[in-house]
Design a protein around this motif. Structure first.
Motif, mmCIF file in Angstrom:
data_model
loop_
_atom_site.group_PDB
_atom_site.id
_atom_site.type_symbol
_atom_site.label_atom_id
_atom_site.label_comp_id
_atom_site.label_asym_id
_atom_site.label_seq_id
_atom_site.Cartn_x
_atom_site.Cartn_y
_atom_site.Cartn_z
ATOM 1 N N TYR A 1 21.821 40.880 57.896
ATOM 2 C CA TYR A 1 20.604 40.657 58.678
ATOM 3 C C TYR A 1 19.607 39.777 57.906
ATOM 4 O O TYR A 1 19.068 38.812 58.453
ATOM 5 N N ARG B 1 18.964 52.828 58.262
ATOM 6 C CA ARG B 1 19.953 53.214 59.270
ATOM 7 C C ARG B 1 21.003 52.129 59.470
ATOM 8 O O ARG B 1 21.743 52.140 60.455
ATOM 9 N N LEU B 2 21.022 51.205 58.542
ATOM 10 C CA LEU B 2 22.085 50.192 58.530
ATOM 11 C C LEU B 2 22.889 50.372 57.252
ATOM 12 O O LEU B 2 22.398 50.955 56.287
ATOM 13 N N ASP C 1 25.397 45.416 56.403
ATOM 14 C CA ASP C 1 24.615 44.993 57.582
ATOM 15 C C ASP C 1 23.201 44.570 57.188
ATOM 16 O O ASP C 1 22.641 43.643 57.763
ATOM 17 N N VAL D 1 14.574 48.234 52.564
ATOM 18 C CA VAL D 1 15.858 48.051 53.257
ATOM 19 C C VAL D 1 15.847 48.912 54.524
ATOM 20 O O VAL D 1 15.065 49.863 54.615
ATOM 21 N N TYR D 2 16.694 48.566 55.466
ATOM 22 C CA TYR D 2 16.804 49.373 56.691
ATOM 23 C C TYR D 2 17.805 50.494 56.437
ATOM 24 O O TYR D 2 18.991 50.245 56.267
#
Lengths: 252, 259
Positions: free
Chosen positions: A110, A101-102, A106, A98-99
């Protein structure tokens, strides 16, 4: 059959040295064959390095078979990956994927976009997925503040964004607390109830016993046994005991 | 429409993710300031009428390339470490589209380096920025951006094949600055190196920008534009072909997730 694997073999080749390069080949999977019926949960169990992850990565179109064929939804996983990808998804164990910083929401928005889910459908589906994995109240917080278990729950939600026909789960309960692991098992049962097919690898035998319609035991790249959990077990035996009998015997 | 949505979302995500990284902020803000000061001092006595403009463009482009290099190339590694590389690689949107969105995001954000170079030269040295033909310079800048995007795409694809991404991105930054004449014209390089410079698209992008601020004839400008267009198109076509090869090779050699 929704997944068909025939004489599948996968080797990894590495080279060592600069002047006299030495080639080393390791066989991860050595000619396995199996088929998975639509709407069932198929378990692939085995020791670390037995070839489970290689098999899953090949089926999700990430790796090419060295020989043999792997078909998902009737398509060849190497040559017809584009036809397969929109209709499947996967969950890997651990806290990656997973990202950070999101926010959770979000991230899901995405990945929904990457799976071409229309925004109107994605919005409702994201809320459902967040609710299902118990992250609704943390949905707008940056993932870098999440615990390992929360990241793992988010991974599960991410695997559902495209409402996949087949969900591949590679040790999905690794790092999950008992409640999280129970939640995942419930999610998988709900998905099976909706006619989805699930392929699962796990080291947790009670989990496999509870969920799987068919189990293949893989060891050293070959399938040593394949049947329903009840047929793999002798009278009064747990799946754990059966695993030790069938795999441990070979290991010993 | 779906294609544009993926590009737009990836571009925004990339800008957000890049800007929070201290290394990117260093390349974006500190690098152009340092480059401008150093290059200004080097060219102070060059005797050139419009040297301030050359300094601003040179320093800005150097920093722009640094940002592109450490973000577009390094992104493959960052995705690898965060475990998302396999996800974007197998996403139905297509790896090529996602990479394009990332590179667009990085490049557009990195254009700030030109503004920072200008502000630095203006504030510290009161440098004069004169554009004889602003339209031609803007057009040349647009061509340079397209060229950088295509060039970065090719590099990003190549780096998916290797586990030594960090090493390679560090290796290519300064040689490209020197070979493509970002600061010092390639005529200062030994002649045997010139063919290497000529086959690199940024050489022609930098030359086009320089010509746009020199009051030379149109013929040289348009000849350079034609070469830049051709070489960028060739690199674009090579990227497309290369991706087909790499797509198969990644899955055969299993290099996507190795560190």
């Amino acid at each position: 059959m929704i997944i068909e694997v025939n004489e599948f073999k996968r080797t990894y080749t590495t080279y060592k040295g600069w002047v006299s390069r030495k080639k080393e080949t390791v066989t991860a999977v050595n000619g396995i064959s199996f088929a998975v019926e639509k709407g069932t949960i198929f378990g692939l169990l085995g020791q670390n390095g037995a070839g489970k992850t290689t098999t899953i990565k090949t089926l999700i179109t990430l790796l090419a078979p060295t020989s043999g064929t792997c078909k998902v939804l009737g398509y060849d996983t190497f040559r017809q990956a584009k036809q397969i990808r929109p209709r499947i998804n996967f969950i890997f164990g651990g806290e990656l994927g997973v990202y950070r910083r999101l926010s959770a929401r979000d991230n899901l928005a995405y990945f929904s976009n990457l799976y071409h889910v229309p925004p109107s459908v994605a919005k409702a589906r994201i809320e459902d997925a967040l609710d299902l994995v118990g992250l609704t109240d943390k949905a707008d917080i940056l993932c870098e503040t999440f615990s390992k278990g929360m990241l793992q729950r988010l991974q599960i939600a991410r695997g559902l964004v495209n409402d996949p026909e087949i969900l591949f789960c590679d040790e999905p309960t690794v790092g999950l607390d008992p409640l999280g692991a129970r939640m995942l098992r419930d999610v998988l049962k709900v998905l099976r109830g909706r006619g989805k097919t699930i392929m699962l690898t796990t080291h947790y035998m009670p989990e496999a016993d509870e969920l799987c319609d068919t189990i293949a035991l893989i060891d050293g790249g070959v399938i040593v046994a394949m049947d329903t959990p009840s047929m793999l077990k002798n009278d009064g035996e747990s799946l754990d005991d059966a695993y030790v009998r069938l795999v441990g015997k070979k290991e010993g | 429409m779906q294609f544009l949505r993926v590009i737009w979302d990836t571009l925004r995500l990339q800008m957000k993710n890049s800007f929070v990284r201290p290394m990117f902020r260093f390349c974006l803000i500190i690098n152009p300031v340092a480059n401008t000061i150093l290059i200004y001092e080097m060219f102070r006595n060059s005797g050139h009428d419009n040297f301030g403009t050359f300094v601003i463009l040179g320093a800005g482009l150097m920093a722009l390339w640094g940002c592109i290099c450490f973000s577009s190339a390094g992104d493959i590694n960052r995705e690898r470490w965060s475990g998302t590389l396999s996800m974007i690689y197998t996403a139905p949107a297509g790896f090529q589209v996602i990479i394009l969105g990332k590179i667009l995001g990085n490049t557009l954000l990195s254009l700030l380096t030109l503004l920072i170079s200008f502000v630095t030269a203006r504030v510290l040295y009161g440098a004069f920025f004169y554009l004889p033909s602003p339209f031609l310079t803007l057009f040349s800048l647009f061509c340079a951006v397209v060229c950088f995007i295509v060039f970065s795409t090719l590099i990003a694809y190549l780096l998916t094949l290797s586990r030594k991404t960090t090493l390679y991105m560090n290796l290519i930054e300064i040689p490209i600055v020197l070979l493509c004449g970002f600061v010092i014209p390639i005529s200062f390089l030994p002649p045997w190196i010139h063919p290497l410079s000529y086959i690199l698209p940024p050489t022609w992008a930098v030359r086009l920008l320089r010509l746009s601020i020199q009051q030379t004839g149109n013929a040289e400008f348009f000849a350079t534009l034609a070469i830049l267009t051709l070489i960028t198109a060739l690199y674009g076509a090579a990227s497309l072909l290369l991706y087909k090869v790499i797509d198969k090779q990644i899955r055969k050699s299993a290099t996507l997730e190795v560190f």
